[in-house]
Design a protein around this motif. Structure first.
Motif, mmCIF file in Angstrom:
data_model
loop_
_atom_site.group_PDB
_atom_site.id
_atom_site.type_symbol
_atom_site.label_atom_id
_atom_site.label_comp_id
_atom_site.label_asym_id
_atom_site.label_seq_id
_atom_site.Cartn_x
_atom_site.Cartn_y
_atom_site.Cartn_z
ATOM 1 N N GLY A 276 -64.247 13.049 -1.384
ATOM 2 C CA GLY A 276 -64.089 14.526 -1.413
ATOM 3 C C GLY A 276 -62.762 14.775 -1.125
ATOM 4 O O GLY A 276 -62.333 15.883 -1.661
ATOM 5 N N ILE A 277 -62.125 14.314 -0.374
ATOM 6 C CA ILE A 277 -60.809 14.642 -0.039
ATOM 7 C C ILE A 277 -59.728 14.503 -1.397
ATOM 8 O O ILE A 277 -58.999 15.431 -1.836
ATOM 9 N N ALA A 278 -60.003 13.379 -2.075
ATOM 10 C CA ALA A 278 -59.249 13.186 -3.319
ATOM 11 C C ALA A 278 -59.580 14.194 -4.448
ATOM 12 O O ALA A 278 -58.733 14.651 -5.094
ATOM 13 N N VAL A 279 -60.763 14.442 -4.588
ATOM 14 C CA VAL A 279 -61.454 15.550 -5.438
ATOM 15 C C VAL A 279 -60.827 16.916 -5.242
ATOM 16 O O VAL A 279 -60.171 17.699 -6.221
ATOM 17 N N ASP A 364 -53.826 4.659 -9.675
ATOM 18 C CA ASP A 364 -53.610 3.402 -8.856
ATOM 19 C C ASP A 364 -52.520 3.999 -7.767
ATOM 20 O O ASP A 364 -52.635 3.139 -6.685
ATOM 21 N N HIS A 365 -51.954 5.020 -7.951
ATOM 22 C CA HIS A 365 -50.963 5.618 -6.773
ATOM 23 C C HIS A 365 -51.439 6.843 -6.379
ATOM 24 O O HIS A 365 -50.591 7.863 -6.103
ATOM 25 N N PHE A 366 -52.597 7.197 -6.254
ATOM 26 C CA PHE A 366 -53.335 8.524 -5.783
ATOM 27 C C PHE A 366 -53.030 8.686 -3.957
ATOM 28 O O PHE A 366 -53.892 7.845 -3.501
ATOM 29 N N PHE A 383 -52.613 7.786 3.123
ATOM 30 C CA PHE A 383 -52.369 6.329 2.439
ATOM 31 C C PHE A 383 -51.907 6.628 1.021
ATOM 32 O O PHE A 383 -52.016 7.633 0.307
ATOM 33 N N ARG A 384 -51.186 5.553 0.717
ATOM 34 C CA ARG A 384 -50.475 5.655 -0.799
ATOM 35 C C ARG A 384 -51.429 5.377 -2.078
ATOM 36 O O ARG A 384 -50.999 5.688 -3.086
ATOM 37 N N SER A 385 -52.638 4.775 -1.628
ATOM 38 C CA SER A 385 -53.597 4.325 -2.640
ATOM 39 C C SER A 385 -54.928 3.950 -2.000
ATOM 40 O O SER A 385 -55.012 3.639 -0.861
ATOM 41 N N PHE A 386 -55.930 4.006 -2.983
ATOM 42 C CA PHE A 386 -57.115 3.672 -2.455
ATOM 43 C C PHE A 386 -57.324 2.330 -2.160
ATOM 44 O O PHE A 386 -57.909 1.553 -1.160
ATOM 45 N N GLU A 391 -57.823 -2.408 1.710
ATOM 46 C CA GLU A 391 -57.263 -3.517 2.381
ATOM 47 C C GLU A 391 -57.019 -3.545 3.949
ATOM 48 O O GLU A 391 -57.592 -4.368 4.633
ATOM 49 N N GLU A 392 -56.942 -2.380 4.250
ATOM 50 C CA GLU A 392 -56.696 -1.840 5.745
ATOM 51 C C GLU A 392 -58.030 -2.064 6.225
ATOM 52 O O GLU A 392 -58.448 -2.420 7.426
ATOM 53 N N ALA A 393 -59.244 -1.618 5.671
ATOM 54 C CA ALA A 393 -60.368 -1.347 6.156
ATOM 55 C C ALA A 393 -61.060 -3.137 6.464
ATOM 56 O O ALA A 393 -61.618 -3.236 7.347
#
Length: 435
Positions: A276-279, A364-366, A383-386, A391-393
């Motif tokens: 939702g944040i990205a959209v 890739d860089h959203f 975060f610099r990308s999904f 990876e952190e999760a």
């Protein structure tokens, strides 16, 4: 002739503006569904299922009216094309209302969404939509929601409670309920749920986990000791990362004879909020926003089905149990151990799968600012990308003391396979990146 062209262009501009305005209602609608699931303490796999059906009707409505939106019936084999009787409705209003209406029909406490439906109507009236237009759109939404609810009722979920009660396997290598709640295994028959996009629950089965052993020189003991040592020597940053991605729908804190439960968002809920944040940040309109949400939800649902298939096949013991038995009886993980087998790591599987999907759709860089955990008193993070977020999760599960490293890494591989399969399916059916 010139005046006519100008009038057409003016009306087209107004239509685009209306679509952009309605997009602002999408994230709140999905979040309303999230809040009901937090209230109901919906477990992680079930939450992904509810999100999927709540978005599927809205996606179907959008595809009927926007030629740029590929219909879900084109690539989801189990959904048969259908029609409704409602006419002359605003399809974007209908799509938004359908999210809430579907949730109202299928969630245990779905009635709570009636208040959100009223708020949506009030907001639309303030935006100068007529009561007649809203009423016609609601009628359409209700027709679609009812059909989606009927479709959802055929996926096996309603028969889960009739299946044989799960009993932990006997033997030192297998999962056993953990403190403080000693809750029995969650959704042991989840592999029987009908997937949305993948072919079967076992399609992406990972290799077997490292074999259990009490030998201090064995590979398994080394994995266990890594969890133990990491948990003892956590940095403040590692503690924060573990807590940030905890996503435990119902954590139990004990004090003496008192147990207090704390409700939180599920792992899938966290990623739906990221979606939702990205959209909201992007320039896409409501229709594509619904498409992205619906595909993210379906990806999460199938990733959970794939993961849970393996969890109850290997039924692997949790680090907390092994460490307490053979290394340190007083050791406790930073996070509460979830009530289901260990291998593979659920957060690793679903985070990787949905991050691959979002990367395909949005790039890739959203970069984005994730404020999902603010309501739980944790700060927003950038975060610099999904993929970096995923990876952190994944590694957060080692910091939290609830997963071995191989469950994390093999979970990431499993999730990547699910995500890439879904992406190829979308490509074959003409679904391209949305920005």
């Amino acid at each position: 002739m010139r005046k006519y062209v100008l009038l057409v262009l003016l009306l087209a501009g107004q239509a685009v503006q209306a679509a952009q305005d309605l997009k602002a209602h999408l994230q709140p609608a999905v979040f309303s569904v999230t809040m009901v699931m937090i209230h109901d303490v919906v477990n992680p796999p079930a939450a992904s299922r509810f999100y999927t059906y709540c978005l599927m009707g809205a996606y179907e409505i959008s595809s009927w009216h926007n030629r740029d939106i590929v219909a879900p019936t084109r690539f989801i084999k189990s959904i048969a094309p259908f029609s409704i009787e409602a006419k002359d409705y605003n399809y974007q209003i209908a799509a938004l209302y359908c999210i809430l209406e579907t949730g109202r029909l299928i969630l245990p406490s779905g009635y709570m969404l009636e208040e959100d439906q009223k708020k949506l109507v009030i907001a639309l009236l303030r935006e100068k939509f007529s009561q007649s237009e809203i009423d016609k759109s609601i009628a359409a939404a209700r027709e679609v929601a009812q059909k989606i609810a009927s479709y959802a009722a055929t996926d096996g979920y309603l028969s889960l409670s009739t299946r044989v009660r799960y009993r932990p396997k006997k033997g030192d290598a297998y999962w056993y309920p953990t403190p403080p709640g000693y809750i029995e295994g969650i959704e042991p028959h989840w592999k029987t749920i009908r997937p949305m996009l993948i072919d079967s629950s076992s399609q992406f089965a990972p290799p077997p986990p490292v074999a259990f052993s009490r030998d201090s020189t064995s590979a398994f003991f080394k994995l266990t000791y890594e969890v133990y040592k990491t948990g003892r020597d956590l940095t403040e940053q590692q503690r924060f990362i573990a807590s940030y991605w905890d996503c435990n729908p119902f954590a139990i804190n004990t004090s003496g004879h008192m147990s207090i439960g704390f409700k939180k968002i599920s792992p899938g809920g966290h990623w739906m909020n990221i979606t939702g944040i990205a959209v909201a940040k992007s320039s896409m309109g409501l229709d594509k926003g619904i498409l992205v949400h619906a595909l993210a939800a379906a990806t999460l649902m199938d990733a959970f089905i794939s993961c849970w298939d393996e969890k109850y096949r290997s039924s692997r013991i949790r680090p907390e149990t092994v460490i307490n038995r053979y290394i340190d009886p007083k050791w406790q993980p930073l996070l509460q151990t979830p009530p289901f087998p260990e291998y593979t790591s659920g957060h690793s599987v679903i985070s990787t799968a949905v991050s691959e999907l979002l990367t395909y759709l949005l790039g890739d860089h959203f970069a984005f600012r994730d404020d999902t955990e603010v309501i739980f008193d944790l700060p927003a993070r950038d975060f610099r990308s999904f993929r970096l977020a995923a990876e952190e999760a994944a590694i957060s599960r080692l910091y939290g003391g609830i997963h071995y490293r191989d469950a994390i890494e093999k979970g990431q591989e499993q999730g990547r396979q699910v995500g890439m399969y879904i992406i190829e399916l979308l490509k074959k059916n003409g679904i391209k990146p949305v920005i």
